[in-house]
Design an enzyme around this catalytic site. Structure first.
Site, PDB file in Angstrom:
ATOM      1  N   CYS A 142      11.703 -25.372 -14.531  1.00 47.42           N
ATOM      2  CA  CYS A 142      11.718 -23.948 -14.903  1.00 47.42           C
ATOM      3  C   CYS A 142      10.302 -23.400 -14.957  1.00 47.42           C
ATOM      4  CB  CYS A 142      12.378 -23.737 -16.250  1.00 47.42           C
ATOM      5  SG  CYS A 142      13.462 -25.057 -16.751  1.00 47.42           S
TER       6      CYS A 142
ATOM      7  N   HIS B  34      16.288 -14.946 -15.885  1.00 45.69           N
ATOM      8  CA  HIS B  34      15.615 -16.238 -15.729  1.00 45.69           C
ATOM      9  C   HIS B  34      16.079 -16.947 -14.452  1.00 45.69           C
ATOM     10  CE1 HIS B  34      13.746 -19.994 -16.581  1.00 45.69           C
ATOM     11  NE2 HIS B  34      14.681 -20.546 -17.325  1.00 45.69           N
TER      12      HIS B  34
END
Lengths: 384, 347, 135
Positions: free
Chosen positions: A84, A333
């Site tokens: 991430c 995200h």
């Protein structure tokens, strides 16, 4: 460092479920916008930040793929992956390449497309940010690991969940005025705490959503940007650090060592202290990461990050406006693209283009990008 | 040929999963009226199977044997509920207890007699001197067809015994043993069938009673022992009635067989049934006590053993949980949960 | 997960085998060649204690592919008696019964099945200490 490094072009798509657009189409759309914004029509290299194309699209070799579809045959290009935290890491790599003087101008494009797969498939793919052989084979999920952190934090510091779950509420408020945000709707604390549990104690509305998106930056040396009359923002600090990959093995569960380490290096390079930062982008994939990051970045003492949230110091009108376009929770995200969106949101502020969310006189912005549960953290500091 | 060694029990261990369903709850499901064969039976959790039960029982047996798994030269695992139709369960156990790679390992199938068949096989390996330590396991997670009589009783459990040649370290020794086998199709399961079939009343007199009584009589004839020479007797226990009837036919008193009669609390654990019964007796036996153990497996056959308890029982029984610790550790589940745990619901 | 990969890891997963650093004394699971804490390469393989306590736990309600059958299930960080941390599922316990600090012991369990025709994965989980194991 030989050269001062600047970001001189931004481009991005809305974040959400782009049923009609492929991974490469999203990447190309954001890249062309960034190139147009910068005024450059050519770059020396491309860094594609992405985590899961291999698992979700069964597509790797994104460097050559994006270069091909941008008509930039011949230039070096590769994928940068740090789970991430891929976006922050790609910016760091671009920074190193340009500051060394080897490349004058590079394109960084972050892209992730998650809507091609079911939630359980994406859950498994996201879990690959942790140790797949051992930790994930037990049935642990990425959300679950953050939930372990959450319970330990509340227990150790005697914090009520309300004090942390307020962070998504503030972010949703910010996202109301962000045209590219995935969720542009107000939520209340009650909404958060009554939303379904995903991994106790983490509720659905404390977790960043799954979404598709791409964002791109043109990064160049200061001289080139001047020649090209770009609206440029300087990268005055850029650092990355790692921690023991698996959360459970760390002596102190509640400190993300890589955040501490990367931020110290970045502050030092920039010659600033936390008090000099006007804007913050923290990697709140889960609500609990906000207070912990505020502490590890030096904005609060250990165990007191939640107070900044409870007192709304992190809101637009607060002492340290954080995630001003909604952050991971509300703006969205799209994993590998997230770190690039953080830069985009900060640059909108630094350029005075943030519309209703404009923070007055913002000059220094800090971006924190987390890979895994803090296995990788990058900190990039921008200055207008 | 060198003379055969007397074989001792160096350690024993059991495992019973914690879930229970009351026979009454199964009866509620099928609207059954009248007497039920037992009170309640044990049920495996979602993450348990024959291999996991066997590992737990084996680790307990090794604790009482006071040896590490690496000493085990042979594993014989008796079961009719193998996790894999083809691929041994014994290798999973061997790896989990650290017995690999220098050992013999195989699964045995003889319906509910497979556990004592494993004891017989291990006993032969030890008595002959082929191996020093052998691990015999009886374990099952048997399935009964929904609504069938066997659904009320088919339970889950495991018992493991570490055998080695008789010494003062052994908590008991096998004084003598006999086997009695015929081809009698009273109960069977064909390949790929999920549930077994049985021949109803035919499973009684010509099957269970004939074999158990014949084996017990053979052993007593061979050894010159009579029921009064045994402190305890354990018979295979598919329900409460059968072993009590056998005891009375052979001339055993209730107090000789009640300590090892567990079917009311955990069900018929098939290959583990008489071996968990033996373990419960060892949990309370005193040095010098003699125990009669007679198994029964459909198909059909019985193994009968005369076992004498030694001094080290007193010190060793506390080294692992007792049978009653497992019996008392229980959580009741309803029929729906039972059906889910036993994969009777398509999920 | 692939069959060879599962097979390679079976020993450490079945038996709770870790490594101990002869320099700093810390032990860890699974074993490796270099100490994650002090960087020493002088390590030895050790069988880890099978008892410990829960440090933190969660309930997985949205499971990864392959674990759907078992959801919701518990995942915990367990600190073993010698201080080694492990991450594993908790079993044989109701979701509402778990507490931080609760004593637990290792148990050998099924992790998942690769469908009705594939292999079955086994490994260590933790459960409340059984009476008789608590001495």
């Amino acid at each position: 460092m030989k050269e001062n490094v600047v970001i001189c072009g931004i481009g991005y798509t809305r974040i959400g479920e782009h049923w009609d657009k492929s991974l490469r189409e999203l990447a190309v759309e954001a890249s062309l916008k960034a190139l147009e914004d910068s005024g450059f029509d050519h770059v020396d290299a491309i860094y594609v930040s992405n985590m899961m194309s291999g698992m979700l699209q069964e597509q790797e070799h994104l460097g050559a793929l994006v270069a091909t579809y941008l008509g930039l045959r011949g230039i070096p290009a590769c994928k940068v992956e740090a789970a991430c935290g891929s976006g922050g890491m790609a910016i760091h790599q671009a920074f190193l390449a340009v500051s060394s003087g080897y490349y004058k101008t590079v394109l960084v494009v972050g892209v992730e497309k998650m809507s091609d797969r079911t939630t359980s498939e994406v859950t498994l793919a996201l879990a690959s940010a942790e140790d797949r052989e051992y930790v994930i084979s037990t049935g642990a999920t990425f959300v679950g690991l953050n939930a372990l952190l959450y319970r330990a934090y509340m227990l150790k510091y005697g914090v009520r969940q309300e004090s942390i779950a307020k962070f998504p509420v503030i972010e949703h408020e910010n996202a109301l005025n962000a045209p590219h945000a995935q969720f542009r709707r107000k939520i209340t604390l009650e909404d958060v705490l009554s939303s379904p549990l995903i991994a106790d104690p983490l509720h659905l509305l404390e977790c960043a959503p799954l979404g598709d998106g791409a964002a791109a930056l043109v990064i160049s040396c200061e001289e080139e940007a001047k020649n090209n009359k770009c609206d440029a923002v300087r990268i005055i600090g850029s650092a990355a650090a790692t921690d023991i990959l698996s959360l459970y093995e760390r002596e102190d569960l509640l400190t993300l060592y890589a955040t501490v380490k990367a931020s110290q290096k970045a502050y030092e390079m920039a010659g600033i202290k936390p008090k000099d930062v006007d804007l913050l982008e923290v990697h709140d994939a889960f609500s609990i990461l906000a207070p912990i990051s505020l502490e590890d970045l030096g904005f609060a003492k250990k165990g007191e990050g939640w107070k900044l949230i409870e007192k709304e110091e992190v809101a637009l009108s607060g002492r340290i406006p954080t995630n001003t376009m909604g952050g991971l929770k509300a703006r969205g995200h799209p994993i590998g693209a997230t770190g690039i969106y953080q830069a985009v949101d900060a640059i909108l502020q630094l350029r005075n283009d943030a519309g209703k969310n404009q923070v007055d006189n913002a000059s220094v912005a800090l971006l924190q990008s987390i890979g895994g549960v803090g296995g990788t953290v990058t900190v990039n500091i921008l200055k207008r | 040929m060198k003379s055969l060694q007397t074989v001792g029990i160096l350690g024993y261990g059991v495992y019973v999963p914690m879930y229970r369903i009351k026979a009454q709850e199964i009866g509620r499901m099928w609207k059954r009226e009248g007497r039920l064969p037992i009170e309640e039976k044990s049920v495996v959790g979602l993450d348990e199977d024959t291999a996991t039960l066997a590992v737990e029982a084996s680790l307990n047996a090794l604790k009482r044997a006071k040896i590490s798994g690496s000493f085990i030269g042979a594993i014989r695992l008796g079961t009719e509920s193998k996790p894999y139709a083809v691929k041994p369960t014994a290798t999973i156990v061997a790896e989990a207890i650290g017995a690999t790679p220098r050992l013999m390992a195989a699964d045995l199938e003889f319906a509910c007699k497979a556990g004592t068949e494993a004891i017989q096989s291990c006993r032969a390996l030890v008595a002959s001197g082929i191996v020093d330590y052998a691990l015999a396991i009886g374990v099952d997670t048997a399935q009964g067809r929904p609504r069938d009589e066997l659904e009320y009783t088919a339970g889950c459990g495991a018992a493991a015994y570490v055998l080695s040649k008789k010494s003062h370290e052994a908590l008991a020794y096998i004084e003598d043993a006999v086997s009695y086998v015929t081809d009698t199709p009273d109960f069977w399961r064909r390949p790929l069938e999920p549930y077994p079939c049985h021949a109803y009343r035919f499973t009684g007199k010509p099957a269970y009673f004939h074999h158990i009584i014949s084996a017990a009589k053979l052993l007593m004839e061979k050894t010159g022992l009579s029921p009064s020479d045994f402190t305890y007797a354990v018979f295979h226990q598919p329900n409460v009635k059968f072993p009590l009837t056998v005891a009375s036919i052979l001339g055993f008193k209730k107090d000789q067989i009640l300590p090892g009669l567990l079917v009311n609390a955990i069900g018929n654990t098939y290959a583990a049934s008489s071996l968990i019964g033996l373990a419960a007796v060892l949990d309370v036996a005193k040095p010098g006590d003699r125990i009669l153990l007679v198994s029964y497996g459909s198909g059909a056959g019985s193994d009968a053993f005369s076992i004498v308890v030694q001094d080290s029982i007193e010190e060793k029984r506390e080294l692992a949980p007792l049978v009653k610790d497992y019996i008392n550790r229980k959580k009741y589940i309803d029929y729906a949960t039972y059906a889910f745990y036993r994969k009777k619901i398509l999920v | 997960m692939s069959v060879p990969r599962y097979w390679r890891e079976r020993v450490t997963k079945y038996r709770l085998i870790g490594a101990q650093c002869t320099n700093c004394g810390k032990s860890f699971y699974p074993p490796r060649k270099v100490c994650p804490y002090c960087g020493s390469r002088d390590l030895k393989e050790v069988a880890l204690p099978r008892k410990g306590k829960v440090i933190s736990f969660t309930v997985i309600r949205v499971p990864p592919a392959g674990f759907e059958l078992y959801s919701p299930y518990l995942i915990a960080i367990v600190e073993l008696e010698n201080g080694t941390r492990v991450l594993a599922q908790l079993t044989d316990v109701d979701l509402s019964e778990v507490k931080v600090g609760m004593p637990v012991e290792a148990t050998f369990r099924k992790y998942l099945e690769h469908g009705p025709s594939g292999i079955i994965e086994y490994g260590i989980k933790f459960r409340p200490v059984i009476k008789g194991e608590d001495k």
